[in-house]
Design a protein around this motif. Structure first.
Motif, mmCIF file in Angstrom:
data_model
loop_
_atom_site.group_PDB
_atom_site.id
_atom_site.type_symbol
_atom_site.label_atom_id
_atom_site.label_comp_id
_atom_site.label_asym_id
_atom_site.label_seq_id
_atom_site.Cartn_x
_atom_site.Cartn_y
_atom_site.Cartn_z
ATOM 1 N N LEU A 88 -14.494 -11.304 -19.762
ATOM 2 C CA LEU A 88 -14.982 -12.492 -19.067
ATOM 3 C C LEU A 88 -14.495 -12.545 -17.616
ATOM 4 C CD1 LEU A 88 -14.535 -15.213 -21.838
ATOM 5 C CD2 LEU A 88 -16.695 -14.601 -20.751
ATOM 6 N N LYS A 125 -22.058 -19.043 -24.773
ATOM 7 C CA LYS A 125 -22.405 -17.626 -24.709
ATOM 8 C C LYS A 125 -23.839 -17.416 -24.225
ATOM 9 C CE LYS A 125 -23.039 -13.552 -27.628
ATOM 10 N NZ LYS A 125 -22.940 -12.988 -29.003
ATOM 11 N N ILE A 129 -24.847 -15.453 -20.767
ATOM 12 C CA ILE A 129 -25.666 -14.234 -20.758
ATOM 13 C C ILE A 129 -26.866 -14.407 -19.826
ATOM 14 C CG2 ILE A 129 -27.191 -12.786 -22.168
ATOM 15 C CD1 ILE A 129 -25.268 -13.221 -24.505
ATOM 16 N N TYR A 169 -25.778 -14.278 -16.152
ATOM 17 C CA TYR A 169 -25.581 -12.895 -15.696
ATOM 18 C C TYR A 169 -26.920 -12.262 -15.307
ATOM 19 C CZ TYR A 169 -20.742 -12.630 -17.471
ATOM 20 O OH TYR A 169 -19.395 -12.806 -17.687
ATOM 21 N N SER A 214 -22.078 -8.467 -22.371
ATOM 22 C CA SER A 214 -21.758 -9.856 -22.724
ATOM 23 C C SER A 214 -22.231 -10.236 -24.128
ATOM 24 C CB SER A 214 -22.372 -10.824 -21.707
ATOM 25 O OG SER A 214 -23.785 -10.736 -21.702
ATOM 26 N N TYR A 248 -19.483 -10.915 -26.695
ATOM 27 C CA TYR A 248 -18.712 -12.158 -26.722
ATOM 28 C C TYR A 248 -18.922 -12.914 -28.031
ATOM 29 C CZ TYR A 248 -18.488 -11.685 -21.581
ATOM 30 O OH TYR A 248 -18.295 -11.248 -20.299
#
Length: 518
Positions: free
Chosen positions: A24, A134, A138, A141, A237, A240
């Protein structure tokens, strides 16, 4: 018993937490690039009116000198003044000559920047509480990777601004969701250390930005270099784990249990997968589950007394921290030092500043650390007002020191806010108050215009804002070594219990005084 106890049972701060926090935090290396990118992509290189087919040696005959005896950026002589080539540069021998605006554009010095947007064009928080940390992280990103990379293809300044605006939305999504995912999987005692170490990734990223910008010196290439890696962050990711707290509070206890079992196995506690059942999980969070049946909005941040006090105080602290930070960090060219070196210095000062913040957070608590960092930064900003402009080294040193303490304030406020707001509305709360930081960062460059009225005025405004926020920070409740609240009721009950303890202490003191008198 609560979720914090379950975390201890599955390994506390174990192998999973180490990997989780590291993954992270790695994007933080490039988050500084996003926040401070305009220092290089929109830097203003030295420039003067374009004079076709004229060499630098003859430029003096066409371009007047400004107050610092450097070529004017905005005007040219109406007629060539050939006699000025042999004259000693001064204002008196050219002040009466007629000038005009730059009719044919500008010529830019490419020593510091090969290309910037200036020379080329001549000029998510609510969803996270609803859809999970989460998933929104994602998406952030991916959005940052795509839009940030496409910014390099902008054909005009308007398109560039639109892409940067949309990229900024994803930057907020990355920062806020990453903070929540870290905090909600970390045991109480490890939060201070993890929060501070994570912030070092951002610090180191400031120096990486200087290296990337110096190597490329072209705004399009810089954008691609700092945004393309987010595709890699997007792909990894998926590893996660969603916040188990959030899953339980949103009626998805079975998914939360799977994540807890996964954490237990990674931490070397496979036996806990049999001990921690669905019934055990829900019994640990029974009160939180009952409270989570309500739907929370941003208005719930202001409904109850303690939440209202926290939110109002945090709004001021976030605004002032960002206001002072970006007032210093987004105007590197004013210091008269190589802009790339200045970026490295501004990044390097964060290391000792954040180490001091770590010690203060661990032993003095969040409230004192937050208030002290803001008051010290204000003192340094005020001190710089009285330093003569020709003492550039002293002025730069004070600015660096002030930037270090505002950076330490940022480290504290992210951790502090995550601990003050309950799980059911933590992301909405962080989004709400950090919006004030975005407003502060937008207002900071505009304040520099006040320099035309009074040179000291920008520093007075920056410092005054930090002083106000510093004192307001002392009104916030302390959170050192206190388990995270999961519901608004937890926050309000804590206030009631503290008030009860205070009343008991007062009553005890009164009784002791009465006994002494007797």
């Amino acid at each position: 018993m609560g979720f914090a106890d379950l975390l201890d049972e599955v390994g506390g701060f174990g192998r999973f937490q180490m990997i989780h926090v590291t993954l992270l935090s790695i994007p933080g290396l490039l988050m500084a690039s996003q926040n401070l990118l305009n220092n290089f992509t929109a830097g203003v290189p030295e420039h003067h009116c374009r004079i076709p087919n004229i060499t630098a040696a003859l430029l003096r005959a066409f371009i007047p000198l400004d107050s610092s005896l450097t070529p004017s950026r905005c005007s040219r002589y109406t007629d060539a003044q050939w006699h000025l080539i042999t004259d000693k540069p001064s204002h008196t021998n050219a002040s009466d000559l007629q000038t005009e605006a730059c009719a044919e554009g500008w010529t830019y010095d490419k020593t510091e920047f090969i290309s910037s947007i200036v020379s080329e064009v001549s000029l998510y928080s609510l969803f996270s509480c609803r859809f999970g940390r989460k998933g929104m992280l994602i998406w952030s990103y991916f959005q940052l990777a795509v839009l940030g990379t496409f910014t390099a293809l902008s054909p005009s300044y308007v398109v560039y601004c639109i892409f940067r605006f949309l990229t900024g939305m994803s930057v907020s999504g990355v920062i806020l969701n990453a903070v929540s995912l870290k905090v909600e999987w970390i045991p109480t005692k490890a939060r201070t250390l993890v929060g501070t170490i994570s912030s070092f990734f951002f610090t180191f990223g400031q120096m990486i930005l200087a290296g990337v910008a110096y190597s490329l010196k072209d705004w399009r290439k810089i954008h691609v270099a700092v945004c393309l890696p987010f595709f890699a962050f997007f792909f990894y990711s998926w590893w996660y784990s969603e916040s188990a707290r959030w899953l339980v509070l949103n009626g998805r206890s079975e998914e939360a249990l799977k994540h807890l079992h996964r954490v237990a196995k990674i931490n070397g506690k496979p036996e806990m997968t049999e001990k921690i059942t669905l019934e055990v999980l829900e019994s640990h969070m029974q009160k939180e589950v009952q409270s989570s049946k309500s739907i929370y909005t941003v208005f719930d941040l202001l409904k109850t007394p303690t939440m209202r006090k926290i939110s109002m105080c945090l709004m001021v602290v976030w605004f002032s921290t960002s206001f002072a930070y970006y007032g210093l960090a987004m105007d590197l060219q004013k210091f008269g030092v190589n802009i790339y070196l200045m970026q490295i210095i501004f990044g390097a000062v964060d290391f000792p500043a954040k180490l001091v913040a770590l010690l203060m957070l661990s032993f003095l608590g969040r409230r004192i650390t937050q208030g002290t960092c803001l008051l010290v930064s204000a003192s340094v900003i005020f001190a710089n007002i009285f330093v003569p402009k020709d003492m550039q080294i002293t002025r730069t040193a004070l600015a660096v020191l002030g930037k270090g303490f505002t950076s330490a304030s940022f480290t504290c406020i992210y951790l502090f806010t995550g601990e003050l707001y309950p799980t059911v509305i933590r992301q909405t709360g962080m989004g709400f108050v950090s919006t004030m930081a975005r407003i502060g960062s937008m207002a900071a460059p505009a304040v520099l215009i006040l320099d035309e009225i009074l040179p000291a005025l920008p520093s007075i405004v920056y410092g005054g804002s930090a002083v106000l926020a510093g004192f307001i920070a002392f009104l916030l409740p302390e959170t050192l070594d206190i388990p995270l609240p999961d519901t608004i009721e937890d926050v309000e009950e804590k206030r009631s219990s503290l008030r009860a303890v205070h009343i008991m202490r007062v009553q005890t003191a009164d009784k002791n005084i009465t006994i002494i008198h007797k």
